[in-house]
Design a protein around this motif. Structure first.
Motif, mmCIF file in Angstrom:
data_model
loop_
_atom_site.group_PDB
_atom_site.id
_atom_site.type_symbol
_atom_site.label_atom_id
_atom_site.label_comp_id
_atom_site.label_asym_id
_atom_site.label_seq_id
_atom_site.Cartn_x
_atom_site.Cartn_y
_atom_site.Cartn_z
ATOM 1 N N MET A 100 0.844 -1.198 0.000
ATOM 2 C CA MET A 100 0.000 0.000 0.000
ATOM 3 C C MET A 100 0.878 1.245 0.000
ATOM 4 N N GLY A 101 0.591 2.168 -0.905
ATOM 5 C CA GLY A 101 1.364 3.404 -1.000
ATOM 6 C C GLY A 101 0.536 4.614 -0.609
ATOM 7 N N ILE A 102 1.150 5.787 -0.669
ATOM 8 C CA ILE A 102 0.457 6.998 -0.233
ATOM 9 C C ILE A 102 -0.674 7.391 -1.170
ATOM 10 N N GLU A 103 -0.733 6.785 -2.382
ATOM 11 C CA GLU A 103 -1.867 7.057 -3.262
ATOM 12 C C GLU A 103 -3.175 6.591 -2.628
ATOM 13 N N THR A 104 -3.065 5.662 -1.677
ATOM 14 C CA THR A 104 -4.249 5.163 -0.968
ATOM 15 C C THR A 104 -4.940 6.281 -0.196
ATOM 16 N N VAL A 105 -4.174 7.270 0.244
ATOM 17 C CA VAL A 105 -4.741 8.397 0.988
ATOM 18 C C VAL A 105 -5.796 9.105 0.148
ATOM 19 N N LEU A 106 -5.469 9.368 -1.111
ATOM 20 C CA LEU A 106 -6.429 10.036 -1.991
ATOM 21 C C LEU A 106 -7.596 9.112 -2.333
ATOM 22 N N ASP A 107 -7.318 7.828 -2.523
ATOM 23 C CA ASP A 107 -8.398 6.878 -2.814
ATOM 24 C C ASP A 107 -9.410 6.840 -1.668
ATOM 25 N N MET A 108 -8.920 6.811 -0.435
ATOM 26 C CA MET A 108 -9.811 6.776 0.723
ATOM 27 C C MET A 108 -10.627 8.055 0.823
ATOM 28 N N ALA A 109 -9.957 9.188 0.607
ATOM 29 C CA ALA A 109 -10.654 10.476 0.705
ATOM 30 C C ALA A 109 -11.710 10.604 -0.384
ATOM 31 N N SER A 110 -11.398 10.121 -1.590
ATOM 32 C CA SER A 110 -12.353 10.207 -2.704
ATOM 33 C C SER A 110 -13.584 9.355 -2.441
ATOM 34 N N SER A 111 -13.392 8.246 -1.758
ATOM 35 C CA SER A 111 -14.533 7.395 -1.423
ATOM 36 C C SER A 111 -15.419 8.035 -0.360
ATOM 37 N N ALA A 112 -14.793 8.749 0.568
ATOM 38 C CA ALA A 112 -15.537 9.330 1.692
ATOM 39 C C ALA A 112 -16.279 10.605 1.299
ATOM 40 N N HIS A 113 -15.661 11.470 0.493
ATOM 41 C CA HIS A 113 -16.289 12.747 0.134
ATOM 42 C C HIS A 113 -15.814 13.195 -1.252
ATOM 43 N N PRO A 114 -16.272 12.539 -2.319
ATOM 44 C CA PRO A 114 -15.780 12.811 -3.673
ATOM 45 C C PRO A 114 -16.009 14.236 -4.151
ATOM 46 N N ASP A 115 -17.066 14.881 -3.710
ATOM 47 C CA ASP A 115 -17.409 16.205 -4.240
ATOM 48 C C ASP A 115 -17.005 17.356 -3.314
ATOM 49 N N ARG A 116 -16.246 17.039 -2.275
ATOM 50 C CA ARG A 116 -15.774 18.104 -1.386
ATOM 51 C C ARG A 116 -14.559 18.793 -2.000
ATOM 52 N N ILE A 117 -14.529 20.123 -1.942
ATOM 53 C CA ILE A 117 -13.356 20.861 -2.424
ATOM 54 C C ILE A 117 -12.221 20.656 -1.427
ATOM 55 N N VAL A 118 -11.080 20.189 -1.934
ATOM 56 C CA VAL A 118 -9.950 19.894 -1.055
ATOM 57 C C VAL A 118 -8.692 20.681 -1.404
ATOM 58 N N VAL A 119 -8.683 21.346 -2.561
ATOM 59 C CA VAL A 119 -7.518 22.139 -2.965
ATOM 60 C C VAL A 119 -7.996 23.447 -3.581
ATOM 61 N N GLY A 120 -7.572 24.577 -3.013
ATOM 62 C CA GLY A 120 -7.871 25.866 -3.629
ATOM 63 C C GLY A 120 -8.940 26.671 -2.910
ATOM 64 N N ARG A 121 -9.370 27.735 -3.584
ATOM 65 C CA ARG A 121 -10.349 28.651 -3.005
ATOM 66 C C ARG A 121 -11.723 27.999 -2.899
ATOM 67 N N ARG A 122 -12.548 28.576 -2.019
ATOM 68 C CA ARG A 122 -13.872 28.015 -1.762
ATOM 69 C C ARG A 122 -14.713 27.898 -3.026
ATOM 70 N N ASN A 123 -14.604 28.903 -3.902
ATOM 71 C CA ASN A 123 -15.497 28.966 -5.058
ATOM 72 C C ASN A 123 -14.884 28.434 -6.352
ATOM 73 N N SER A 124 -13.600 28.047 -6.310
ATOM 74 C CA SER A 124 -12.963 27.657 -7.574
ATOM 75 C C SER A 124 -11.976 26.503 -7.422
ATOM 76 N N GLY A 125 -11.989 25.828 -6.274
ATOM 77 C CA GLY A 125 -10.995 24.794 -6.028
ATOM 78 C C GLY A 125 -11.341 23.449 -6.647
ATOM 79 N N LEU A 126 -10.433 22.498 -6.471
ATOM 80 C CA LEU A 126 -10.598 21.138 -6.976
ATOM 81 C C LEU A 126 -11.327 20.277 -5.958
ATOM 82 N N THR A 127 -12.279 19.497 -6.430
ATOM 83 C CA THR A 127 -12.894 18.515 -5.548
ATOM 84 C C THR A 127 -11.975 17.298 -5.431
#
Length: 496
Positions: A1-28
């Motif tokens: 298991m590598g650190i890519e698992t961190v993103l896989d777990m987060a994507s499963s838990a909250h795929p549409d949450r903005i996690v990078v950038g400004r509130r109105n224009s960031g990446l989910t």
């Protein structure tokens, strides 16, 4: 298991949450995952053996972090402030490097590697190419290589394996613990362990990351207020500049619940002023090294406030707190004998997050897995106190003197803004103590005033033999004092 698992777990838990950038224009989380998958394909298609990143903080860093991990290729963030020759020398140490650089730095890396992509070009490729199948990264594969700052010797490439980073994460961060309204301001650089740790810990917790590429106290405070930042990490020089900018006024950052600091020694007067300026913020001192995959000791918010309120506990503010779960610590004599509580010696640590491995040089762990941090320290009542690097110790007349002991006294003088204590060669004593001071104002200070201040508060053997005044101290961008440069600077001043 590598650190890519961190993103896989987060994507499963909250795929549409903005996690990078400004509130109105960031990446989910989902968008970050798509970019990372496309980026992994692009890196593999380019035949990368290492992925080099040269640039400031920004959304490309988490994309590269998870793209390289998904492709099973080590990521190597380099200090963009280095000279062309220094950057090329570091890149030359890597196998099949593919360089991804901000446009401002791509040109000076053209001769360093066969493939140099701007960050914009890389992100375009990540959007265009489709995801491919990749086997999970093995636990013991190299995830990240970070070069040390080289304050005492030539930079060394620290090898951080997936298992080291995941151990740090799983022992210190609770998965999906952040609410959707929480945001972390990241201003530590990508080539620092705190910058890489921020990517992993915030994605794992589900906390949105807001980046500040170029630090200024005004920009930092403005972003905290505008984006409703709830947590942030700074190095001591940043916090000192924020406190100076506020000039005794309150910070007025009501959303900022947590402010962590680390990377270098924090002057206690700066910390005390900051605690007053941010009265509702919880302060966290996070001590760690690149070789330990980030934090190994923490002084928490309640401990900060208790120490500020109680003069009997005030000295605890100069500690780095308690050892975190999963880490063992020992204080040893130079002969490796384990010392008792309260004794000063060399700090050794052990745990699954500890790497202690250098590229091309192998491991420096002892037979039982202990890592020599080369920091002088003591453990007292469960709290860890760091006295500086072992290489910085001044040996005067056969007595070992930690510069920090004298610096902590001098920095409390009203006329002293910054101070560093170094040892200079002396025919009689072996070394003499030199206090190098940045004065608070242009008003002339007399060296004897400084010596008298120390003499009243320290043993006579700790009184500086020399006092030199300078305009500033040589530091790395993360606030670490470069003592060898300071010694050369003082020797040059004394020759004039």
């Amino acid at each position: 298991m590598g650190i890519e698992t961190v993103l896989d777990m987060a994507s499963s838990a909250h795929p549409d949450r903005i996690v990078v950038g400004r509130r109105n224009s960031g990446l989910t989380c989902r968008q970050l995952g798509d970019l990372a998958s496309g980026g992994a394909t692009a890196l593999r298609d380019h035949g990368a053996g290492h992925v080099v990143f040269v640039g400031v903080n920004g959304p490309v860093l988490p994309v590269l972090t998870f793209a390289s991990a998904r492709a099973g290729i080590p990521l190597v963030p380099l200090n963009y402030r280095l000279s062309d020759a220094q950057l090329c020398d570091l890149v030359a140490q890597l196998d099949r490097p593919v360089v991804v650089a901000d446009p401002a730095y791509a040109g000076k890396l053209a001769r360093a590697a066969d493939i140099v992509l701007t960050t914009d070009d890389f992100l375009d490729l990540a959007r265009q190419v489709g995801p491919a199948e990749f086997a999970p990264a093995p636990d013991d594969a190299t995830a990240i290589v970070l070069f040390t700052s080289g304050t005492t010797s030539a930079p060394k490439g620290v090898v951080l394996r997936h298992r080291n980073l995941l151990s740090y994460l799983f022992n210190t961060v609770e998965f999906a613990s952040a609410g959707e309204e929480q945001a972390a301001l990241v201003s530590t650089p990508p080539y620092h362990i705190a910058g890489m740790g921020a990517v992993l810990s915030n994605i794992y917790a589900g906390r949105r990351m807001v980046y500040l590429p170029d630090f200024s106290p005004q920009g930092w405070l403005g972003l905290v207020r505008d984006e409703g930042v709830t947590s942030a990490m700074v190095v001591p020089t940043m916090l000192a500049r924020v406190v100076e900018h506020l000039g005794g006024a309150p910070a007025k950052t009501p959303t900022l619940a947590s402010l962590a600091y680390g990377g270098a020694r924090m002057p206690q007067p700066v910390l005390e002023r900051a605690l007053v300026a941010f009265p509702t913020t919880g302060f966290v001192n996070a001590y760690g090294l690149t070789e330990t995959s980030s934090t190994i000791a923490v002084l928490g918010p309640d401990e900060h406030r208790e120490a500020l309120a109680d003069p009997a506990l005030r000295g605890r503010l100069s500690s780095v707190g308690r050892i975190v779960p999963g880490i063992e610590a020992q204080i040893r004599h130079d002969d490796a004998t384990v010392l008792p509580d309260g004794a000063t010696g060399l700090l050794w640590v052990r745990g699954p997050q500890v790497s202690g491995e250098y590229m091309g040089k192998g491991t420096v762990l002892d037979d039982d897995g202990w890592f020599p941090t080369r920091d002088r320290a003591r453990l007292e009542d469960g709290y860890l106190y760091i006295g500086g690097r072992a290489d910085d110790t001044i040996i005067r007349g056969g007595e070992n003197i930690a510069p920090a002991e004298i610096e902590d006294v001098l920095v409390r003088h009203d006329a002293v803004r910054e101070v560093a204590v170094i040892g200079l060669p002396d025919d009689e004593w072996g070394e003499r103590i030199c206090a190098v001071i940045v004065p608070e104002s242009a008003e002339q200070l007399e060296p004897e005033q400084i010596r008298a201040w120390c003499r009243e508060r320290l043993r006579g053997s700790r009184t500086p033999d020399d006092v030199v005044f300078v305009d500033d101290l040589p530091r790395t961008p993360t606030g670490k004092l470069v003592r060898r440069d300071l010694v050369s600077q003082v020797e040059l001043v004394q020759l004039v």
